[in-house]
Design an enzyme around this catalytic site. Structure first.
Site, PDB file in Angstrom:
ATOM      1  N   ARG A 118     -11.098   9.456   5.544  1.00 23.58           N
ATOM      2  CA  ARG A 118      -9.972  10.297   5.174  1.00 23.58           C
ATOM      3  C   ARG A 118      -8.949   9.408   4.471  1.00 23.58           C
ATOM      4  O   ARG A 118      -8.859   8.216   4.741  1.00 23.58           O
ATOM      5  CB  ARG A 118      -9.333  10.938   6.408  1.00 23.58           C
ATOM      6  CG  ARG A 118     -10.266  11.846   7.209  1.00 23.58           C
ATOM      7  CD  ARG A 118      -9.540  12.392   8.429  1.00 23.58           C
ATOM      8  NE  ARG A 118     -10.363  13.318   9.197  1.00 23.58           N
ATOM      9  CZ  ARG A 118     -11.096  12.969  10.258  1.00 23.58           C
ATOM     10  NH1 ARG A 118     -11.097  11.708  10.672  1.00 23.58           N
ATOM     11  NH2 ARG A 118     -11.822  13.869  10.904  1.00 23.58           N
ATOM     12  N   LYS A 131      -8.599  11.054  13.669  1.00 20.43           N
ATOM     13  CA  LYS A 131      -7.703  12.069  14.222  1.00 20.43           C
ATOM     14  C   LYS A 131      -7.661  11.962  15.736  1.00 20.43           C
ATOM     15  O   LYS A 131      -8.668  11.692  16.383  1.00 20.43           O
ATOM     16  CB  LYS A 131      -8.176  13.468  13.812  1.00 20.43           C
ATOM     17  CG  LYS A 131      -7.912  13.801  12.355  1.00 20.43           C
ATOM     18  CD  LYS A 131      -8.252  15.253  12.064  1.00 20.43           C
ATOM     19  CE  LYS A 131      -7.877  15.624  10.637  1.00 20.43           C
ATOM     20  NZ  LYS A 131      -8.176  17.040  10.349  1.00 20.43           N
ATOM     21  N   HIS A 175     -10.335  13.472  -1.102  1.00 20.54           N
ATOM     22  CA  HIS A 175     -11.252  14.125  -0.163  1.00 20.54           C
ATOM     23  C   HIS A 175     -12.589  14.429  -0.820  1.00 20.54           C
ATOM     24  O   HIS A 175     -13.603  14.560  -0.130  1.00 20.54           O
ATOM     25  CB  HIS A 175     -10.609  15.406   0.369  1.00 20.54           C
ATOM     26  CG  HIS A 175     -10.868  15.627   1.831  1.00 20.54           C
ATOM     27  ND1 HIS A 175     -10.494  14.723   2.804  1.00 20.54           N
ATOM     28  CD2 HIS A 175     -11.479  16.640   2.485  1.00 20.54           C
ATOM     29  CE1 HIS A 175     -10.854  15.186   3.982  1.00 20.54           C
ATOM     30  NE2 HIS A 175     -11.459  16.345   3.821  1.00 20.54           N
ATOM     31  N   ARG A 202     -14.972  11.778   0.043  1.00 22.56           N
ATOM     32  CA  ARG A 202     -15.470  11.937   1.419  1.00 22.56           C
ATOM     33  C   ARG A 202     -16.545  13.023   1.461  1.00 22.56           C
ATOM     34  O   ARG A 202     -17.586  12.852   2.102  1.00 22.56           O
ATOM     35  CB  ARG A 202     -14.295  12.286   2.337  1.00 22.56           C
ATOM     36  CG  ARG A 202     -14.644  12.582   3.798  1.00 22.56           C
ATOM     37  CD  ARG A 202     -13.340  12.698   4.580  1.00 22.56           C
ATOM     38  NE  ARG A 202     -13.474  13.413   5.832  1.00 22.56           N
ATOM     39  CZ  ARG A 202     -13.779  12.856   7.004  1.00 22.56           C
ATOM     40  NH1 ARG A 202     -14.044  11.561   7.062  1.00 22.56           N
ATOM     41  NH2 ARG A 202     -13.846  13.571   8.108  1.00 22.56           N
ATOM     42  N   HIS A 261     -15.956  13.896  12.894  1.00 22.98           N
ATOM     43  CA  HIS A 261     -15.735  15.298  13.231  1.00 22.98           C
ATOM     44  C   HIS A 261     -15.921  15.510  14.726  1.00 22.98           C
ATOM     45  O   HIS A 261     -16.922  15.077  15.297  1.00 22.98           O
ATOM     46  CB  HIS A 261     -16.730  16.194  12.483  1.00 22.98           C
ATOM     47  CG  HIS A 261     -16.413  16.341  11.028  1.00 22.98           C
ATOM     48  ND1 HIS A 261     -17.343  16.753  10.098  1.00 22.98           N
ATOM     49  CD2 HIS A 261     -15.258  16.126  10.329  1.00 22.98           C
ATOM     50  CE1 HIS A 261     -16.779  16.795   8.912  1.00 22.98           C
ATOM     51  NE2 HIS A 261     -15.529  16.413   9.019  1.00 22.98           N
ATOM     52  N   TYR A 279     -21.608  21.180   5.092  1.00 24.57           N
ATOM     53  CA  TYR A 279     -22.381  20.481   4.068  1.00 24.57           C
ATOM     54  C   TYR A 279     -23.784  21.070   3.916  1.00 24.57           C
ATOM     55  O   TYR A 279     -24.461  20.801   2.929  1.00 24.57           O
ATOM     56  CB  TYR A 279     -22.450  18.985   4.388  1.00 24.57           C
ATOM     57  CG  TYR A 279     -21.083  18.361   4.338  1.00 24.57           C
ATOM     58  CD1 TYR A 279     -20.464  18.102   3.123  1.00 24.57           C
ATOM     59  CD2 TYR A 279     -20.381  18.086   5.503  1.00 24.57           C
ATOM     60  CE1 TYR A 279     -19.191  17.566   3.071  1.00 24.57           C
ATOM     61  CE2 TYR A 279     -19.113  17.552   5.456  1.00 24.57           C
ATOM     62  CZ  TYR A 279     -18.516  17.301   4.239  1.00 24.57           C
ATOM     63  OH  TYR A 279     -17.259  16.794   4.187  1.00 24.57           O
TER      64      TYR A 279
END
Length: 298
Positions: A149, A173, A243, A246, A269, A278
């Site tokens: 990110r 995150k 992004h 990524r 994730h 994806y």
């Protein structure tokens, strides 16, 4: 309890108990304050602790009247739900007024994906004669090769880069750490950048890997401009953000046969459901996989 004390308590809850990143915390606080300001501006609206479901629905209707996009509405509603979840946990309310609140339906947003040739063209467009050239080349390769990110790249400490093991430790995150392998080209380009970096880091920034010309860490906006301008120089007509690199990292791994669970771990994730987007990026690849491996097609 006053409105300001409730909001301050919510911010502490997001930081200390939920462990949210700065960007997510700021978004949640913005949503909660937006609702609190709306409620305060209406003399018929009760205090935050006494808000009724019809008040919440009126607020959401006001978002629609302001032509706020469905995606932004969904984010604001998510923040509002989090706010009232906190209030219920603290015993400030008996019933959650957002319990029956529905988010607007959102269409599937497929990620923007670059081809390998487009990424090569972006890197070729970098002027290595400029002071920031080697840095920008290392940034593009690191974003693509490691799937970071943009906030993870901006805050990446040099001490978390293990050149011998060809891996970096990333703070993702919620302050969750993950180990991400580095490509040989990313290792080489970062080492070249560091060997030629002549910027003196500002106090507190000594361990930050990517610095601007003033010796401070890059901002997310600055990296956005770097990628956008390189895409334009490479002749790419689409709107490209960091992004996209990524997304390309994950898509190219999937196309190469990588396991979806492994991609989930490398992207950081929390849910594999997020990674599964994806699966929609290349239907021809999926069809080929089914025709090749399903027993009915032997």
């Amino acid at each position: 309890m006053t409105r300001d004390k409730i909001l301050d308590g919510f911010e502490a809850y997001l930081t200390l108990e939920r462990g949210m990143s700065d960007n997510t915390r700021m978004a949640y606080m913005s949503d909660a304050r937006k609702f609190a300001d709306w409620a305060a501006a209406d003399p018929e609206c009760p205090a935050l602790q006494s808000i009724r479901p019809e008040d919440v629905h009126a607020f959401v209707a006001s978002l629609h009247d302001l032509n706020i996009s469905p995606r932004s509405q969904a984010r604001i509603i998510s923040g509002l739900r989090g706010f009232y979840k906190y209030m219920r946990l603290e015993g400030l309310i008996d019933r959650d007024p957002t319990a029956l609140l529905e988010s607007p339906r959102l269409g599937l947003h497929l990620p923007e994906v670059l081809t390998i040739e487009e990424i090569d063209a972006m890197e070729a467009a970098i002027d290595l004669g400029k002071p920031e050239g080697q840095r920008n080349l290392a940034i593009v390769e690191t974003l693509y090769s490691c799937g970071l990110r943009v906030s993870e790249l901006c805050n990446l400490p040099q001490s978390r880069v293990n050149f011998q093991e060809k891996a970096i430790i990333v703070d993702g995150k919620g302050n969750k750490q993950r180990l991400v392998p580095m490509s040989d080209s990313a290792v080489e380009l970062i080492q070249l950048y560091l060997a030629n970096r002549d910027v003196q880091p500002k106090p507190g920034e000594e361990d930050i890997l990517f610095l601007n010309r003033r010796g401070k860490r890059l901002t997310r906006v600055m990296v956005f401009y770097i990628i956008r301008d390189l895409a334009a120089l490479a002749g790419i007509k689409r709107d490209i953000s960091p992004h996209a690199l990524r997304h390309s990292f994950a898509t190219h791994l999937l196309e190469g046969g990588a396991n979806l669970r492994a991609i989930q771990m490398m992207l950081g994730h929390e849910s594999i459901g997020t990674t599964q987007i994806y699966l929609h990026t290349d239907t021809s690849l999926l069809r080929e996989e089914i025709l090749t491996h399903h027993p009915r097609n032997k």
